[in-house]
Scaffold this motif. Sequence first.
Motif, PDB file in Angstrom:
ATOM      1  N   TYR A 147       0.848  -1.190   0.000  1.00 42.50           N
ATOM      2  CA  TYR A 147       0.000   0.000   0.000  1.00 42.50           C
ATOM      3  C   TYR A 147       0.880   1.235   0.000  1.00 42.50           C
ATOM      4  CZ  TYR A 147       0.881   0.342   5.070  1.00 42.50           C
ATOM      5  OH  TYR A 147       1.471   0.445   6.307  1.00 42.50           O
ATOM      6  N   ALA A 148       0.307   2.342  -0.446  1.00 37.68           N
ATOM      7  CA  ALA A 148       1.038   3.614  -0.499  1.00 37.68           C
ATOM      8  C   ALA A 148       0.042   4.748  -0.569  1.00 37.68           C
ATOM      9  CB  ALA A 148       1.969   3.660  -1.713  1.00 37.68           C
ATOM     10  N   SER A 149       0.391   5.875   0.053  1.00 35.95           N
ATOM     11  CA  SER A 149      -0.432   7.087   0.013  1.00 35.95           C
ATOM     12  C   SER A 149      -1.874   6.821   0.426  1.00 35.95           C
ATOM     13  CB  SER A 149      -0.399   7.708  -1.387  1.00 35.95           C
ATOM     14  OG  SER A 149       0.926   8.051  -1.745  1.00 35.95           O
ATOM     15  N   GLY A 150      -2.045   5.964   1.431  1.00 37.57           N
ATOM     16  CA  GLY A 150      -3.371   5.734   1.984  1.00 37.57           C
ATOM     17  C   GLY A 150      -4.248   4.786   1.215  1.00 37.57           C
ATOM     18  N   ALA A 151      -3.714   4.026   0.285  1.00 35.39           N
ATOM     19  CA  ALA A 151      -4.517   3.089  -0.497  1.00 35.39           C
ATOM     20  C   ALA A 151      -3.665   1.881  -0.858  1.00 35.39           C
ATOM     21  CB  ALA A 151      -5.057   3.752  -1.757  1.00 35.39           C
ATOM     22  N   ALA A 152      -4.335   0.737  -1.045  1.00 31.39           N
ATOM     23  CA  ALA A 152      -3.625  -0.465  -1.461  1.00 31.39           C
ATOM     24  C   ALA A 152      -3.099  -0.294  -2.880  1.00 31.39           C
ATOM     25  CB  ALA A 152      -4.553  -1.676  -1.391  1.00 31.39           C
ATOM     26  N   ILE A 153      -1.921  -0.842  -3.141  1.00 29.38           N
ATOM     27  CA  ILE A 153      -1.404  -0.903  -4.507  1.00 29.38           C
ATOM     28  C   ILE A 153      -2.368  -1.745  -5.336  1.00 29.38           C
ATOM     29  CG2 ILE A 153       0.494  -1.771  -5.957  1.00 29.38           C
ATOM     30  CD1 ILE A 153       1.394   0.601  -4.313  1.00 29.38           C
ATOM     31  N   GLY A 154      -2.665  -1.309  -6.555  1.00 31.26           N
ATOM     32  CA  GLY A 154      -3.589  -2.051  -7.401  1.00 31.26           C
ATOM     33  C   GLY A 154      -3.182  -3.502  -7.560  1.00 31.26           C
ATOM     34  N   GLY A 155      -4.102  -4.420  -7.257  1.00 28.19           N
ATOM     35  CA  GLY A 155      -3.831  -5.839  -7.395  1.00 28.19           C
ATOM     36  C   GLY A 155      -3.126  -6.473  -6.220  1.00 28.19           C
ATOM     37  N   ALA A 156      -2.880  -5.713  -5.143  1.00 26.30           N
ATOM     38  CA  ALA A 156      -2.134  -6.262  -4.002  1.00 26.30           C
ATOM     39  C   ALA A 156      -2.880  -7.402  -3.324  1.00 26.30           C
ATOM     40  CB  ALA A 156      -1.835  -5.156  -2.995  1.00 26.30           C
ATOM     41  N   ALA A 173      -1.334  -5.200  16.597  1.00 28.96           N
ATOM     42  CA  ALA A 173      -2.767  -5.477  16.479  1.00 28.96           C
ATOM     43  C   ALA A 173      -3.485  -4.375  15.713  1.00 28.96           C
ATOM     44  CB  ALA A 173      -3.376  -5.641  17.867  1.00 28.96           C
ATOM     45  N   ARG A 174      -3.137  -3.115  15.993  1.00 28.68           N
ATOM     46  CA  ARG A 174      -3.809  -2.027  15.271  1.00 28.68           C
ATOM     47  C   ARG A 174      -3.351  -1.979  13.818  1.00 28.68           C
ATOM     48  NH1 ARG A 174      -4.093   3.662  14.427  1.00 28.68           N
ATOM     49  NH2 ARG A 174      -2.219   4.254  15.572  1.00 28.68           N
ATOM     50  N   LEU A 175      -2.097  -2.298  13.574  1.00 25.23           N
ATOM     51  CA  LEU A 175      -1.608  -2.343  12.197  1.00 25.23           C
ATOM     52  C   LEU A 175      -2.367  -3.397  11.401  1.00 25.23           C
ATOM     53  CD1 LEU A 175       0.399  -1.417  10.047  1.00 25.23           C
ATOM     54  CD2 LEU A 175       2.043  -3.049  10.999  1.00 25.23           C
ATOM     55  N   GLY A 176      -2.631  -4.546  12.014  1.00 29.86           N
ATOM     56  CA  GLY A 176      -3.378  -5.593  11.329  1.00 29.86           C
ATOM     57  C   GLY A 176      -4.781  -5.145  10.970  1.00 29.86           C
ATOM     58  N   ALA A 177      -5.416  -4.391  11.860  1.00 30.26           N
ATOM     59  CA  ALA A 177      -6.756  -3.886  11.579  1.00 30.26           C
ATOM     60  C   ALA A 177      -6.738  -2.899  10.410  1.00 30.26           C
ATOM     61  CB  ALA A 177      -7.334  -3.220  12.825  1.00 30.26           C
ATOM     62  N   GLU A 178      -5.700  -2.079  10.336  1.00 31.94           N
ATOM     63  CA  GLU A 178      -5.592  -1.126   9.228  1.00 31.94           C
ATOM     64  C   GLU A 178      -5.366  -1.849   7.904  1.00 31.94           C
ATOM     65  OE1 GLU A 178      -2.531   1.595  10.344  1.00 31.94           O
ATOM     66  OE2 GLU A 178      -3.741   2.522  11.935  1.00 31.94           O
ATOM     67  N   LEU A 179      -4.591  -2.925   7.924  1.00 32.66           N
ATOM     68  CA  LEU A 179      -4.383  -3.702   6.702  1.00 32.66           C
ATOM     69  C   LEU A 179      -5.705  -4.297   6.215  1.00 32.66           C
ATOM     70  CD1 LEU A 179      -1.062  -5.542   7.612  1.00 32.66           C
ATOM     71  CD2 LEU A 179      -1.350  -3.714   5.934  1.00 32.66           C
ATOM     72  N   ASP A 235      -8.559  -2.948   6.542  1.00 32.39           N
ATOM     73  CA  ASP A 235      -9.283  -1.848   5.901  1.00 32.39           C
ATOM     74  C   ASP A 235      -8.828  -1.638   4.457  1.00 32.39           C
ATOM     75  OD1 ASP A 235     -10.735  -1.387   8.200  1.00 32.39           O
ATOM     76  OD2 ASP A 235      -9.426   0.217   8.916  1.00 32.39           O
ATOM     77  N   TYR A 236      -7.562  -1.970   4.169  1.00 35.64           N
ATOM     78  CA  TYR A 236      -7.047  -1.892   2.802  1.00 35.64           C
ATOM     79  C   TYR A 236      -7.458  -3.101   1.960  1.00 35.64           C
ATOM     80  CZ  TYR A 236      -3.767   1.834   4.224  1.00 35.64           C
ATOM     81  OH  TYR A 236      -3.204   3.005   4.674  1.00 35.64           O
ATOM     82  N   GLY A 237      -8.136  -4.052   2.575  1.00 35.49           N
ATOM     83  CA  GLY A 237      -8.495  -5.267   1.865  1.00 35.49           C
ATOM     84  C   GLY A 237      -7.393  -6.295   1.830  1.00 35.49           C
ATOM     85  N   LEU A 238      -6.409  -6.175   2.732  1.00 37.74           N
ATOM     86  CA  LEU A 238      -5.260  -7.071   2.778  1.00 37.74           C
ATOM     87  C   LEU A 238      -5.396  -8.001   3.976  1.00 37.74           C
ATOM     88  CD1 LEU A 238      -2.487  -4.408   2.039  1.00 37.74           C
ATOM     89  CD2 LEU A 238      -3.589  -5.951   0.402  1.00 37.74           C
ATOM     90  N   ALA A 239      -5.536  -9.290   3.703  1.00 40.53           N
ATOM     91  CA  ALA A 239      -5.757 -10.272   4.752  1.00 40.53           C
ATOM     92  C   ALA A 239      -4.414 -10.736   5.303  1.00 40.53           C
ATOM     93  CB  ALA A 239      -6.543 -11.452   4.207  1.00 40.53           C
ATOM     94  N   VAL A 240      -4.082 -10.277   6.507  1.00 37.38           N
ATOM     95  CA  VAL A 240      -2.815 -10.617   7.144  1.00 37.38           C
ATOM     96  C   VAL A 240      -3.107 -11.049   8.577  1.00 37.38           C
ATOM     97  CG1 VAL A 240      -0.572  -9.751   7.900  1.00 37.38           C
ATOM     98  CG2 VAL A 240      -1.533  -8.972   5.717  1.00 37.38           C
ATOM     99  N   ALA A 241      -2.690 -12.260   8.925  1.00 41.27           N
ATOM    100  CA  ALA A 241      -2.905 -12.768  10.281  1.00 41.27           C
ATOM    101  C   ALA A 241      -1.909 -12.139  11.243  1.00 41.27           C
ATOM    102  CB  ALA A 241      -2.767 -14.284  10.292  1.00 41.27           C
TER     103      ALA A 241
END
Length: 260
Positions: free
Chosen positions: A18-27, A53-59, A61-67
Amino acid sequence: MTGGPVRAVLLDLEGTLYASGAAIGGAAETLAALRELGVGLRFLTNTDSKPAARLGAELADYGLAVAAEELFTPVVAAERLLSSAGARTYPLVSRELRTALPTLADEPPYSHVLVGDCRDTLDYPALDGAFRAVRDGAELLALQTGRYFKRADGDHLDTGAIVRAIEHAAGATARVLGKPATDFFALAARSLDAAPAECVVVGDDATTDIAGGRAAGMRTVQVRTGKYADQRAEGLTGQADHEIDTVTGLPDLLREWVGP
């Protein structure tokens, strides 16, 4: 370049996924493809202003599934080190980390000074207190030493500038807990039962992701997003084993390396 099959991918976050507040296209699709390949994944970030834990929640929000167990941050490294040392720590960190980290002390003597993102707590007394603690014998720990970070509104001063000020004044050298410290990469590899030669480090920053991965004996892939353009202009790029335009090119590259 290190040979042999690839069993693990150590992925940077900001500037890569992600960059500039949004996921990279196709990430998000790229992460799904990597999981289908069966490689182990760890996400290595120098984010030093918030708990994992908060970083995981933000990810999410970007649509990035990270355990949670897949995230490696310098904050996690600091928690383990300070707890095991029974430390008395002077904190030059964010307010949020002050409430989350163990072993923080309100008065001397201090065994460690921990420096991280302190933009919401930094003032002269706080900086001077860190200097005085190091002069009195406390070990200087840096969550990371980035020069600057990128946001949607431009570039901003990063933790490394604060660390350098204390090093210069106190005549000390900080122990770095995050990237590019070799121990940080090695810890992530061990969590996947992978040898360094079986790991690929992927990121946008030549000075942390690529330099650290190479020093740890891992293959490296630099994406041409995030800090890449700035660092190319400074002559810092060109050391990675491979370059790809964005992280979306990673699955095809890995298919050549993943063993049967």
